[in-house]
Structure formats: structure tokens, C-alpha cells
Design a protein around this motif. Structure first.
Motif, short mmCIF file in Angstrom:
data_model
loop_
_atom_site.label_atom_id
_atom_site.label_comp_id
_atom_site.label_asym_id
_atom_site.label_seq_id
_atom_site.Cartn_x
_atom_site.Cartn_y
_atom_site.Cartn_z
N GLY A 125 0.71 -1.10 0.34
CA GLY A 125 0.04 0.19 -0.11
C GLY A 125 0.84 1.29 0.07
O GLY A 125 0.30 2.11 -0.08
N VAL A 126 2.84 1.14 0.01
CA VAL A 126 2.95 2.27 0.13
C VAL A 126 4.75 2.15 -0.46
O VAL A 126 4.84 1.55 -0.49
CB VAL A 126 3.10 2.96 1.75
N LYS A 127 4.84 3.57 -1.23
CA LYS A 127 6.05 3.32 -1.93
C LYS A 127 6.80 4.02 -1.11
O LYS A 127 6.75 5.27 -1.16
CB LYS A 127 5.79 4.00 -3.03
N ALA A 128 7.77 3.42 -0.03
CA ALA A 128 8.53 4.55 1.44
C ALA A 128 10.13 4.84 0.75
O ALA A 128 9.95 5.71 1.11
CB ALA A 128 9.14 3.31 2.13
N LEU A 129 10.76 4.64 -0.62
CA LEU A 129 11.35 5.15 -1.02
C LEU A 129 11.57 4.78 -2.12
O LEU A 129 10.88 3.60 -3.55
CB LEU A 129 13.14 4.53 -0.83
N ALA B 87 9.42 10.33 5.84
CA ALA B 87 9.88 10.51 4.85
C ALA B 87 10.95 9.90 4.35
O ALA B 87 10.79 9.55 3.24
CB ALA B 87 10.83 11.54 5.30
N GLY B 88 11.32 8.75 4.59
CA GLY B 88 12.49 7.02 4.53
C GLY B 88 13.05 6.73 4.86
O GLY B 88 14.59 6.37 4.58
N LYS B 89 14.21 8.18 5.82
CA LYS B 89 15.08 7.93 6.38
C LYS B 89 15.49 6.78 7.55
O LYS B 89 16.68 5.89 6.94
CB LYS B 89 15.07 9.37 7.19
N SER B 90 14.41 6.15 8.18
CA SER B 90 15.02 4.93 8.75
C SER B 90 14.70 3.84 8.13
O SER B 90 15.45 3.02 8.78
CB SER B 90 13.96 5.16 10.11
N ILE C 75 18.71 15.43 3.24
CA ILE C 75 17.11 15.65 3.83
C ILE C 75 16.66 14.90 2.95
O ILE C 75 17.02 15.45 1.92
CB ILE C 75 17.16 17.61 3.76
N MET C 76 15.62 14.80 3.44
CA MET C 76 14.21 13.39 2.62
C MET C 76 13.10 14.54 2.86
O MET C 76 12.69 14.77 3.92
CB MET C 76 14.91 12.47 2.81
N ARG C 77 11.90 14.09 2.26
CA ARG C 77 10.34 14.18 2.41
C ARG C 77 9.83 13.21 1.40
O ARG C 77 10.08 13.19 0.32
CB ARG C 77 10.43 15.66 1.78
N ASP C 78 9.20 12.74 1.83
CA ASP C 78 8.23 11.88 0.99
C ASP C 78 8.73 10.82 0.40
O ASP C 78 8.75 9.82 -0.93
CB ASP C 78 7.13 12.43 0.36
N GLY C 79 9.76 10.02 1.09
CA GLY C 79 10.28 9.31 0.04
C GLY C 79 11.76 9.20 -0.79
O GLY C 79 11.48 8.72 -1.36
N LEU C 80 11.77 10.43 -1.19
CA LEU C 80 12.82 11.43 -2.02
C LEU C 80 13.75 12.07 -1.68
O LEU C 80 13.95 12.84 -0.41
CB LEU C 80 12.29 12.37 -3.05
N LEU C 81 14.95 11.93 -2.02
CA LEU C 81 15.82 12.67 -2.01
C LEU C 81 16.02 14.72 -2.04
O LEU C 81 15.86 14.25 -3.25
CB LEU C 81 17.46 12.22 -2.63
N VAL C 82 15.95 14.87 -1.26
CA VAL C 82 15.37 16.65 -1.90
C VAL C 82 16.89 17.66 -1.40
O VAL C 82 17.04 18.61 -2.45
CB VAL C 82 14.75 17.18 -0.98
N LYS C 83 17.76 17.43 -1.00
CA LYS C 83 18.97 18.18 -0.44
C LYS C 83 20.22 17.39 0.12
O LYS C 83 19.29 16.80 0.69
CB LYS C 83 18.80 19.45 0.14
N SER C 84 20.88 17.33 -0.53
CA SER C 84 22.13 17.19 -0.02
C SER C 84 23.79 18.09 -0.19
O SER C 84 23.72 18.66 -1.01
CB SER C 84 22.80 15.44 -0.85
N ASP C 85 24.42 18.64 1.28
CA ASP C 85 25.16 19.78 1.10
C ASP C 85 25.90 19.16 2.26
O ASP C 85 25.68 18.44 3.57
CB ASP C 85 24.57 21.19 1.07
N ARG C 86 26.87 19.96 2.54
CA ARG C 86 27.75 20.58 3.96
C ARG C 86 26.54 21.05 4.67
O ARG C 86 25.84 21.95 4.52
CB ARG C 86 28.62 21.45 3.70
N ILE C 87 26.49 20.92 5.61
CA ILE C 87 25.37 21.45 7.19
C ILE C 87 25.56 22.48 7.14
O ILE C 87 25.42 23.85 7.27
CB ILE C 87 25.75 20.43 7.96
N ALA C 88 26.77 23.06 6.99
CA ALA C 88 27.14 25.21 7.11
C ALA C 88 26.98 25.99 6.29
O ALA C 88 26.79 27.52 6.33
CB ALA C 88 28.62 25.11 7.41
#
Length: 496
Positions: free
Chosen positions: A10-14, A35-38, A211-224
Motif C-alpha cells: 500500500g505504500v512506496k517508501a523510497l 520521509a523514509g530516513k529510517s 534531507i528527505m521528504r516523502d521517500g525522496l532525496l530533496v537536498k544534500s550539502d555541507r551543513i554549514a
């Protein structure tokens, strides 16, 4: 991790997620609940094997299809729900050395217990954790259990350590101790993947962020390179409105009074009162006695004594059943162990406290009416679930918490006790919970809101009791105090 996808009934997790991290760094992995991180980390640790995509470690493709295969590659994960990962009737030392003991049992039939406990004690000493190795897990605090789990994870050769909400049950000093350990592990070349909803902590300890949202990758960067408001915007997909709702309420007379509440070794002589339509905070650090007081008021202690009066009537509460019968509800801190039935459907959980409402002649359950009530509550609370038939264990932490709260909304209690209701919950779900609490107070309910999160105390309560060492040490009007003053009293300062 390349092009990772996974589905559940019933759900697409990633969906086509890429993730990478580097040895000797701490990498924040965040997103709203669901969001799917775990799920992504459970794939990395071998808990989920029916995924699509590839995993590469040090340039070599790794086919991880079991937790043992992940551990053999040096991948260790410490889950948020500590009680599901520890064996309560074994000692601290036995739990720390559990993986090695099970592995060695295939080679020999004798266990050298003194050697086992001595080695566990050495591991704890290196980590500066002061927990007796021969103490049973069942006798530990939640914070101590968390540290034991981390000790077990690093007891073997660890190359990648995943920490899922590791600071949720920890005090400020324990969090500082954990961060010292994380920094040491980074120096030793361990890659840390840090899942947390506490953004200030991430900026203190992490180098990179995904950062993930709704099973998708939305942003990856240096935290600073990303400020906190932008992180929240990426998580939610929009800018966050004001976090704490301002709902006009009429505060009436005192309804619940607690006098002389004692529980040997836990709480000592607590007096408090709750007024109609009022949100009363119970502030204190981990170990102050907040949870013990909440359980005592709810009749769940078994050893507590004291007097409770509701609407002028003295109550006789010896069990949670008595409390529920008198209109008192508790949303406990450890939701998976005490707040929900994880193996049961959402509908069963939501209606568990009011089954008589859906039964005929006291014995025949109307599944149609139960299903309809569950669907209405799911829609009302915005619970993300494929259907009311989905098992609670498959929901995210924030949605599990909404289920734990929802069952008491159906019960329509008079007094609501919330014990750390936002632990392990993302900023969006937190906002929903704050709104629920405020709406309950608007309906004239009494609310006791226990938390170590001082911004929440300042943001949502009308009045606050501060606990320290099992006692109420200060009562304050929220609008006339601030986080600094609350922290002073929470740490035992300002006491004569």
C-alpha cells in the motif's frame, strides 16, 4: 547507496534515493516523520532486504541481505526505541557482549562470565559510561539503556555507526557525553550517520546533511551551507507557519488536585492542581521524576500513595483502569512499549479505550462502526497510513504518536497527561501535536504537559511546575518566566 527504492503493501517508501557519507565525519539524515530516513538506514543495516538498488563500501559493491552481513561489514545501528533492542532480564554486560556471545556459542559451549563482564566494563570505561555491568537492563533508566546500546554497537569493529534519535531520552549532560563519544569515533575514522529532529544538535555535531521528504532525496550539502529555516522548508516542502498555536481559551476553576503524592525512591510529596482549560507544564531534566509522577497520577505505579480530587470528589485510583474510568488519560513517553499495540491495526489502537461504544449487548463488536470511527480520527489527525488496517509498527514515529493520542480523543477524557509527547517527532508533527493540545484545553479539558524541552514549556503552557530530584521545586506563571530561569530551577539552582 545508489538508486535505492523499496515498497511495502500500500505504500512506496523510497524512490530512487542516493546517499553517501565519508569515514571520520558525522552526517545528519533528517526529514519529517514518514520521509523514509529510517527505512533507508534499515536497508543499510540489513533489516529490509527486498529493496532495489546498490550499496557500495570503500569502492566495493556490498550485497547486504541480513543484519549479520551488515555487522560483518562494520555497520552498526542504534534504534530509537531502545526497549525493542535490549533483553531486560540480562545484565548490562551480557547485553553489551550479546553479538559476540551468540557468535562464539557456535564455536564453544562455555561462556567465561567474569571475562565477559570485565570486557564490558572496559568498554563502558573507555566511553566514560558509569553503569554497573552486572545490573539488569530492566533496572536501568531510559537514558542508561540508550548508552548501553551505543556501547554494544562500538564493542565490535565499527566502521559506520547509525544513531536514530540518540539524544531523545538523554539529559543535557548525557547529550554532551554522547557528543564527546561521537567526536572520538570521528577521530578514529568511524562514519556517523545521525538521525535527529533537534536541529541545533545537528549543527553542533554534524559535518554534512541529507534531507528527505516523502521517500525522496530533496537536498544534500555541507551543513554549514544551509541555515535552519531553510532545512525546515526542505523538510516540509513549504515554509513553516508559527510553531506554537495561539488559541483563545477560558481558564476556569481547579478541577484536579493532587496532594502529597509519594512513590518511594521516585517522587516525594508532590502537590499540584490543574484548572479547566489550562495547559500546565511539568518541566525537568531526564531523571527528575516527571514520568514517575505522570504514572502515579494515572495509577500505573503500583507503589505510589497520595490523595487525588477531581471536581470536588476524592478519587480511589489503584490502576490505569480506575484512572480511565474517572476520565484521566495518559499518553506515555515510551509509546511503542506502553502507548500503542504495535502489532495491531490502526483501527484497533484508536478504539481500544472505548470498545464498549462499538459493541452490542456488551459482547458483539460492530466492526463497521469501529472502522468508521477510526477513519474519521485518521482524517482529523492527519495520520499518514495506507488504511485503518495497517499495522502501527509500520507507521513513522510521529504517526504512531498521533495514534497514541487519538485513542484518548475518542475516549473524551477530562484530564489529559502528556509525557514527552514530541520525543522523536519532526517539526511538522510537533506543530500538529501542539495544536491538538491547545484544542483540548479550549474544550475545557485539564492538560498536564511533561517535557524536558523547555522551548515547548514556554511556547504552549499557561503555568509550569519545575521538578528536581523527585520534588516540585518551583511553580511559575509561564508568561513571566523564560528558558534560562526554567533551566536554572531544573538543574537545582536557585533553591534554598
Amino acid at each position: 547507496m545508489k538508486h535505492i527504492s523499496i515498497s511495502f503493501p500500500g505504500v512506496k517508501a523510497l524512490t530512487d534515493v542516493d546517499f553517501q557519507t565519508t569515514a571520520g565525519t558525522a552526517h545528519a539524515l533528517i526529514g519529517a516523520n514518514g520521509a523514509g530516513k529510517s527505512t533507508l538506514m534499515k536497508i543499510l543495516s540489513g533489516a529490509y532486504i527486498h529493496y532495489e538498488g546498490e550499496i557500495w563500501i570503500d569502492g566495493s559493491k556490498a550485497d547486504i541481505r541480513s543484519p549479520k552481513e551488515a555487522k560483518d561489514l562494520g555497520i552498526q545501528i542504534v534504534y530509537q526505541e531502545v526497549d525493542t533492542a535490549l533483553i531486560p532480564n540480562l545484565t548490562v554486560g551480557e547485553n553489551i557482549m550479546l553479538d559476540r556471545t551468540v557468535h562464539d556459542m557456535g564455536k564453544r559451549h562455555l561462556i567465561r562470565w567474569k571475562e565477559l563482564h570485565r570486557e564490558a566494563e572496559s568498554i563502558l570505561s573507555r566511553m566514560n559510561i558509569r553503569v554497573p555491568v552486572k545490573k539488569l537492563i530492566s533496572e536501568l533508566t531510559l537514558a542508561e539503556k540508550q548508552m548501553v546500546l551505543i556501547a554494544r554497537a562500538v564493542s565490535k569493529q565499527c566502521r559506520i555507526l547509525v544513531l536514530d534519535e540518540p539524544t531523545a531520552p538523554l539529559s543535557h549532560s548525557e547529550t554532551d557525553q554522547l557528543f564527546k563519544l561521537v567526536r572520538k569515533l570521528k577521530q578514529d575514522g568511524v562514519g556517523i550517520i545521525f538521525i535527529s529532529h533537534r536541529l541545533p544538535e545537528l549543527y553542533e555535531i554534524c559535518d554534512d546533511i541529507t534531507i528527505m521528504r516523502d521517500g525522496l532525496l530533496v537536498k544534500s550539502d555541507r551543513i554549514a551551507n544551509i541555515d535552519q529555516p531553510k532545512v525546515v522548508e526542505y523538510m516540509l516542502g513549504s515554509k513553516m507557519d508559527q510553531q506554537f498555536p495561539h488559541i483563545d481559551r477560558d481558564i476556569g476553576p481547579a478541577r484536579l488536585e493532587v496532594k502529597g503524592m509519594h512513590d518511594p525512591g521516585k517522587i516525594n510529596g508532590v502537590d499540584l492542581y490543574l484548572r479547566q482549560g489550562e495547559i500546565v507544564g511539568l518541566a525537568g531534566l531526564v531523571g527528575a521524576g516527571k514520568t514517575e509522577l505522570c504514572r502515579a497520577v494515572f495509577g500505573a505505579s503500583g507503589t505510589s500513595t497520595g490523595e487525588m480530587i477531581l471536581d470536588g470528589k476524592k478519587l480511589r485510583i489503584r490502576s490505569p483502569h480506575d484512572a480511565v474510568r474517572h476520565g484521566i488519560a495518559l499518553v506515555p513517553e515510551e509509546r511503542r512499549r506502553e502507548g500503542v499495540f504495535v502489532e495491531e491495526p490502526v483501527s484497533v489502537n484508536l478504539t481500544a479505550a472505548v470498545l464498549s461504544r462499538f459493541s452490542k449487548w456488551g459482547s458483539w463488536l460492530s466492526f463497521g462502526r469501529e472502522k468508521q470511527a477510526a477513519r474519521e480520527m485518521i482524517e482529523s489527525l492527519g495520520i499518514k497510513t495506507p488504511s485503518e488496517r495497517a499495522r502501527v509498527r509500520n507507521l513513522s514515529g510521529g504517526n504512531q504518536q498521533k495514534v497514541a493520542i487519538g485513542k484518548w480523543l475518542l475516549a473524551d477524557a477530562d484530564v489529559y497527561i502528556f509525557d514527552e509527547p514530541t520525543k522523536g517527532v519532526d517539526v511538522g508533527a510537533k506543530r500538529d501535536i501542539f495544536k491538538l493540545v491547545a484544542e483540548l484545553a479550549k474544550r475545557g479539558k485539564c492538560v498536564l504537559y511533561a517535557t524536558s524541552e523547555l522551548p515547548e514549556i514556554v511556547g504552549i503552557t499557561d503555568r509550569v511546575y519545575v521538578m528536581y530530584d523527585g520534588r516540585i521545586t518551583k511553580e511559575l506563571t509561564t508568561r513571566s518566566t523564560n528558558e534560562e530561569e526554567l533551566l536554572l530551577y531544573c538543574t537545582g539552582g536557585g533553591l534554598t
